[in-house]
Design a protein around this motif. Structure first.
Motif, PDB file in Angstrom:
ATOM      1  N   ALA A  81       0.833  -1.211   0.000  1.00 15.63           N
ATOM      2  CA  ALA A  81       0.000   0.000   0.000  1.00 15.63           C
ATOM      3  C   ALA A  81       0.862   1.253   0.000  1.00 15.63           C
ATOM      4  CB  ALA A  81      -0.935  -0.002   1.206  1.00 15.63           C
ATOM      5  N   VAL A  82       1.938   1.256   0.770  1.00 11.90           N
ATOM      6  CA  VAL A  82       2.842   2.411   0.810  1.00 11.90           C
ATOM      7  C   VAL A  82       3.513   2.597  -0.546  1.00 11.90           C
ATOM      8  CG1 VAL A  82       5.004   3.275   1.816  1.00 11.90           C
ATOM      9  CG2 VAL A  82       3.212   2.354   3.301  1.00 11.90           C
ATOM     10  N   ALA A  83       3.943   1.512  -1.161  1.00 10.33           N
ATOM     11  CA  ALA A  83       4.564   1.593  -2.485  1.00 10.33           C
ATOM     12  C   ALA A  83       3.571   2.148  -3.499  1.00 10.33           C
ATOM     13  CB  ALA A  83       5.076   0.223  -2.916  1.00 10.33           C
ATOM     14  N   HIS A  84       2.324   1.717  -3.414  1.00 10.19           N
ATOM     15  CA  HIS A  84       1.281   2.213  -4.321  1.00 10.19           C
ATOM     16  C   HIS A  84       1.079   3.713  -4.116  1.00 10.19           C
ATOM     17  CE1 HIS A  84      -2.264   2.135  -6.844  1.00 10.19           C
ATOM     18  NE2 HIS A  84      -2.933   2.772  -5.878  1.00 10.19           N
ATOM     19  N   LEU A  85       1.023   4.173  -2.891  1.00  9.18           N
ATOM     20  CA  LEU A  85       0.871   5.600  -2.597  1.00  9.18           C
ATOM     21  C   LEU A  85       2.064   6.396  -3.115  1.00  9.18           C
ATOM     22  CD1 LEU A  85      -0.644   5.562   0.992  1.00  9.18           C
ATOM     23  CD2 LEU A  85      -1.794   6.217  -1.138  1.00  9.18           C
ATOM     24  N   ASP A  86       3.269   5.842  -2.971  1.00 14.34           N
ATOM     25  CA  ASP A  86       4.467   6.518  -3.491  1.00 14.34           C
ATOM     26  C   ASP A  86       4.378   6.690  -5.002  1.00 14.34           C
ATOM     27  OD1 ASP A  86       5.647   6.800  -1.002  1.00 14.34           O
ATOM     28  OD2 ASP A  86       6.960   5.041  -1.223  1.00 14.34           O
ATOM     29  N   ARG A  87       3.904   5.652  -5.699  1.00 12.41           N
ATOM     30  CA  ARG A  87       3.760   5.745  -7.163  1.00 12.41           C
ATOM     31  C   ARG A  87       2.722   6.806  -7.518  1.00 12.41           C
ATOM     32  NH1 ARG A  87       4.271   0.198  -6.569  1.00 12.41           N
ATOM     33  NH2 ARG A  87       2.036  -0.153  -6.775  1.00 12.41           N
ATOM     34  N   LEU A  88       1.617   6.850  -6.779  1.00 17.52           N
ATOM     35  CA  LEU A  88       0.585   7.854  -7.052  1.00 17.52           C
ATOM     36  C   LEU A  88       1.107   9.278  -6.820  1.00 17.52           C
ATOM     37  CD1 LEU A  88      -2.657   6.304  -5.493  1.00 17.52           C
ATOM     38  CD2 LEU A  88      -2.107   6.601  -7.900  1.00 17.52           C
ATOM     39  N   GLU A  89       1.907   9.481  -5.792  1.00 17.09           N
ATOM     40  CA  GLU A  89       2.472  10.800  -5.514  1.00 17.09           C
ATOM     41  C   GLU A  89       3.388  11.246  -6.652  1.00 17.09           C
ATOM     42  OE1 GLU A  89       4.434  10.812  -1.735  1.00 17.09           O
ATOM     43  OE2 GLU A  89       2.562  11.067  -0.634  1.00 17.09           O
ATOM     44  N   ARG A  90       4.132  10.313  -7.225  1.00  9.61           N
ATOM     45  CA  ARG A  90       5.032  10.656  -8.329  1.00  9.61           C
ATOM     46  C   ARG A  90       4.233  11.032  -9.591  1.00  9.61           C
ATOM     47  NH1 ARG A  90       8.127   5.607  -8.296  1.00  9.61           N
ATOM     48  NH2 ARG A  90       8.103   5.336  -6.087  1.00  9.61           N
TER      49      ARG A  90
END
Length: 106
Positions: A95-104
């Motif tokens: 979930a954190v990795a997914h959020l990081d991708r969305l922020e980018r």
């Protein structure tokens, strides 16, 4: 446990059972006394349970088997909790990795 002298305890139990049980109780209390109050309370409860098992088991072997079974059950429960925690951690990492991708992307 490195300084535990099994032969001393065995001889004491054979020669003077009352002294053995006094010394045993004293050693247990010294050990429990080295722990913080909340842990000491739990250790006393556990020792009380073990003492009850010993008294009701009939033989030392039956007591050993009963206490061993209890330890096995607790270890199995800890293993199951460890697996559940690892799975939850993996989901959280995803979930954190997914959020990081969305922020980018944003």
């Amino acid at each position: 446990m490195a300084d535990f002298d099994f032969d001393h305890w065995r001889r004491l139990a054979e020669q003077d059972p009352e002294a053995y049980f006094r010394a045993r109780r004293s050693a247990i209390e010294r050990f429990i006394g080295t722990h913080p109050a909340n842990e000491a309370r739990r250790l006393r409860e556990m020792q009380g349970y073990i003492d009850c098992v010993r008294l009701s088991a009939g033989t030392p072997m039956n007591a050993l088997l009963t206490v061993s079974k209890l330890m096995e059950e607790h270890l199995a429960a800890l293993g199951e909790q460890s697996v559940a925690l690892r799975e939850a951690t993996e989901r959280l990492d995803a979930a954190v990795a997914h959020l990081d991708r969305l922020e980018r992307i944003l």
